[in-house]
Design an enzyme around this catalytic site. Structure first.
Site, PDB file in Angstrom:
ATOM      1  N   ARG A 241       0.817  -1.212   0.000  1.00 29.59           N
ATOM      2  CA  ARG A 241       0.000   0.000   0.000  1.00 29.59           C
ATOM      3  C   ARG A 241       0.855   1.268   0.000  1.00 29.59           C
ATOM      4  O   ARG A 241       0.569   2.223  -0.722  1.00 29.59           O
ATOM      5  CB  ARG A 241      -0.940   0.006   1.207  1.00 29.59           C
ATOM      6  CG  ARG A 241      -1.989  -1.091   1.182  1.00 29.59           C
ATOM      7  CD  ARG A 241      -2.827  -1.115   2.444  1.00 29.59           C
ATOM      8  NE  ARG A 241      -3.749   0.009   2.524  1.00 29.59           N
ATOM      9  CZ  ARG A 241      -3.651   1.001   3.400  1.00 29.59           C
ATOM     10  NH1 ARG A 241      -2.673   1.013   4.279  1.00 29.59           N
ATOM     11  NH2 ARG A 241      -4.542   1.976   3.421  1.00 29.59           N
TER      12      ARG A 241
ATOM     13  N   PRO B   6       8.250  -4.932   5.308  1.00 32.19           N
ATOM     14  CA  PRO B   6       8.191  -5.154   6.751  1.00 32.19           C
ATOM     15  C   PRO B   6       9.502  -5.700   7.308  1.00 32.19           C
ATOM     16  O   PRO B   6      10.373  -6.159   6.555  1.00 32.19           O
ATOM     17  CB  PRO B   6       7.067  -6.190   6.897  1.00 32.19           C
ATOM     18  CG  PRO B   6       7.090  -6.935   5.594  1.00 32.19           C
ATOM     19  CD  PRO B   6       7.449  -5.910   4.554  1.00 32.19           C
TER      20      PRO B   6
ATOM     21  N   ASN C 121      14.019  -9.977   5.387  1.00 37.47           N
ATOM     22  CA  ASN C 121      14.379  -8.598   5.044  1.00 37.47           C
ATOM     23  C   ASN C 121      15.422  -7.995   5.978  1.00 37.47           C
ATOM     24  O   ASN C 121      15.819  -6.845   5.792  1.00 37.47           O
ATOM     25  CB  ASN C 121      13.131  -7.708   5.061  1.00 37.47           C
ATOM     26  CG  ASN C 121      12.175  -8.043   3.941  1.00 37.47           C
ATOM     27  OD1 ASN C 121      12.582  -8.523   2.889  1.00 37.47           O
ATOM     28  ND2 ASN C 121      10.892  -7.802   4.172  1.00 37.47           N
TER      29      ASN C 121
ATOM     30  N   ALA D 248      10.712   2.776   6.770  1.00 41.37           N
ATOM     31  CA  ALA D 248      10.032   1.521   7.103  1.00 41.37           C
ATOM     32  C   ALA D 248      10.445   1.017   8.487  1.00 41.37           C
ATOM     33  O   ALA D 248       9.789   1.318   9.488  1.00 41.37           O
ATOM     34  CB  ALA D 248      10.304   0.479   6.024  1.00 41.37           C
ATOM     35  N   ARG D 249      11.548   0.281   8.559  1.00 44.12           N
ATOM     36  CA  ARG D 249      12.039  -0.246   9.829  1.00 44.12           C
ATOM     37  C   ARG D 249      13.561  -0.202   9.848  1.00 44.12           C
ATOM     38  O   ARG D 249      14.224  -0.472   8.850  1.00 44.12           O
ATOM     39  CB  ARG D 249      11.563  -1.691  10.056  1.00 44.12           C
ATOM     40  CG  ARG D 249      10.097  -1.815  10.487  1.00 44.12           C
ATOM     41  CD  ARG D 249       9.881  -1.220  11.871  1.00 44.12           C
ATOM     42  NE  ARG D 249       8.522  -1.397  12.366  1.00 44.12           N
ATOM     43  CZ  ARG D 249       7.541  -0.525  12.207  1.00 44.12           C
ATOM     44  NH1 ARG D 249       7.768   0.577  11.509  1.00 44.12           N
ATOM     45  NH2 ARG D 249       6.347  -0.735  12.722  1.00 44.12           N
TER      46      ARG D 249
ATOM     47  N   ASP E  99      14.142   7.826   8.719  1.00 44.40           N
ATOM     48  CA  ASP E  99      13.118   8.092   9.729  1.00 44.40           C
ATOM     49  C   ASP E  99      13.137   7.014  10.800  1.00 44.40           C
ATOM     50  O   ASP E  99      12.508   7.167  11.842  1.00 44.40           O
ATOM     51  CB  ASP E  99      11.728   8.157   9.073  1.00 44.40           C
ATOM     52  CG  ASP E  99      10.654   8.599  10.047  1.00 44.40           C
ATOM     53  OD1 ASP E  99      10.845   9.651  10.702  1.00 44.40           O
ATOM     54  OD2 ASP E  99       9.632   7.900  10.172  1.00 44.40           O
TER      55      ASP E  99
ATOM     56  N   GLU F 134      16.232   1.886  18.059  1.00 44.01           N
ATOM     57  CA  GLU F 134      15.591   3.176  18.372  1.00 44.01           C
ATOM     58  C   GLU F 134      14.633   3.067  19.561  1.00 44.01           C
ATOM     59  O   GLU F 134      14.207   4.081  20.103  1.00 44.01           O
ATOM     60  CB  GLU F 134      14.819   3.687  17.161  1.00 44.01           C
ATOM     61  CG  GLU F 134      13.607   2.850  16.800  1.00 44.01           C
ATOM     62  CD  GLU F 134      12.863   3.371  15.586  1.00 44.01           C
ATOM     63  OE1 GLU F 134      11.632   3.501  15.676  1.00 44.01           O
ATOM     64  OE2 GLU F 134      13.498   3.653  14.560  1.00 44.01           O
TER      65      GLU F 134
ATOM     66  N   HIS G 221      11.129   8.704  13.609  1.00 39.43           N
ATOM     67  CA  HIS G 221      10.026   7.781  13.320  1.00 39.43           C
ATOM     68  C   HIS G 221       8.683   8.515  13.303  1.00 39.43           C
ATOM     69  O   HIS G 221       7.720   8.134  13.979  1.00 39.43           O
ATOM     70  CB  HIS G 221       9.997   6.647  14.346  1.00 39.43           C
ATOM     71  CG  HIS G 221       9.356   5.402  13.826  1.00 39.43           C
ATOM     72  ND1 HIS G 221       9.724   4.135  14.248  1.00 39.43           N
ATOM     73  CD2 HIS G 221       8.365   5.201  12.915  1.00 39.43           C
ATOM     74  CE1 HIS G 221       8.982   3.223  13.626  1.00 39.43           C
ATOM     75  NE2 HIS G 221       8.155   3.854  12.811  1.00 39.43           N
TER      76      HIS G 221
END
Length: 326
Positions: A152, A203, A208, A230-231, A255, A260, A292
């Site tokens: 999305r 994700p 990943n 994302a992450r 971000d 974190e 974030h």
């Protein structure tokens, strides 16, 4: 029906009031995140709503012992929840979706900020240095942007970028034919090799983990820009730092970063932060670090609250739940 909400923020207040009435749900709020010390707050609740705080095996066991049956995280990612333990104790887990424009808009903003060297320009202007040396930027129409992940958010980024007339390459296990009018699907190696800008929208899964590392960086163009909204675990931070320092990487806009947790969303003025990588990254003139906040819009917060409540309701009513991940 009752839901206990952990990590409640004041910006969520109007939405919890609005949607608890809409779905006829009783909400109990706690500003604290879930811990072993406050797990008893969940006594008598089938469902709890959390955000990015960790739920490990010990906490999962405690929730199981007091009868919690469903945990809804008000986030897309759920890597902060021990899914293996949830399965072991029979606790179901759900995430939420929210407006993809929030992160997509932010991603495009960070691409533009990085390619136009806005960090250097702003820092210089603050001390009345208005010289042009070192701040010449690049135009997006002359760049190839690689988008890793076309869910999305990724597909929204692609649609937004289509207006800039830049070439786009995309990678995803599941291809969306509707995106062929904007981007060319390629394998990951080709994306790394041909992209001037790489942005990630996948994700935080085992597959990943550290998708950006010294080997993938070696494949990239000299001067590549890397964007991560994302992450943090998608990037090996040490390898990223090496790539920036040896000038293989032309800049990064992050971000999210590794480790974190317990830093972002807290006021830590005058405190020593035990994350050296964060301090190093912030020191570079070609690295933009934000805490974030790509998701953080009024629409996204509304969606997060509503869909968490709705997810809990669907679980209790034993109806099909599009957000249930286990």
């Amino acid at each position: 029906m009752k839901i206990l909400v952990y990590s409640y923020r004041m910006d969520e207040a109007e939405y919890f009031e609005k949607f608890s009435k809409k779905y006829n749900v009783e909400i109990e709020l706690s500003k604290e995140g879930p811990t072993l010390e406050n797990v008893s707050l969940a006594n008598g609740f089938d469902c709890i709503s959390i955000i990015t705080t960790s739920v490990d095996r010990k906490l999962m066991e405690k929730f199981h012992q007091i009868g919690v049956k469903f945990i809804s995280t008000r986030t897309i990612g759920y890597d902060h929840i021990d899914i293996k333990s949830a399965k072991e104790f029979g606790i179901h887990v759900g995430n939420v979706t929210y407006s993809p424009n929030s992160v997509a808009d932010y991603t495009v903003m960070m691409i533009l900020m990085l390619s136009r060297k806005i960090k250097i320009i702003m820092e210089r202007s603050n001390v009345q240095d208005y010289s042009l040396k070192g701040v010449q930027g690049k135009e997006l129409q002359n760049l190839t942007v690689g988008i890793i992940g076309t869910g999305r958010i990724g597909k929204t980024v692609i649609r937004h970028l289509s207006g800039f007339n830049c070439k786009m390459l995309a990678y995803d296990i599941y291809k969306d034919k509707k995106l062929n009018q904007y981007a060319e699907y390629v394998d990951l190696k080709e994306l790394f090799q041909k992209s001037d800008v790489i942005t990630m929208h996948v994700p935080a899964t085992k597959d990943n983990y550290h998708i950006i590392n010294k080997n993938s960086i070696a494949l990239m163009k000299n001067g590549v820009f890397i964007i991560n909204t994302a992450r943090g675990s998608l990037i090996n931070t040490n390898d990223l730092i090496d790539g920036i320092e040896n000038k293989k990487i032309g800049g990064a806009a992050l971000d999210v970063i590794e480790n974190e947790s317990n830093i972002y969303y807290n006021d830590l003025k005058s405190q020593v932060i035990t994350n050296r990588d964060l301090a190093i990254l912030k020191s570079y003139p070609n690295v933009i670090v934000t805490p974030h906040t790509a998701f953080y819009t009024d629409q996204a917060v509304s969606d997060m609250v509503e869909n968490s409540i709705l997810s809990c309701t669907l679980f209790v009513e034993e109806k099909e739940n599009p957000w249930e991940v286990y």
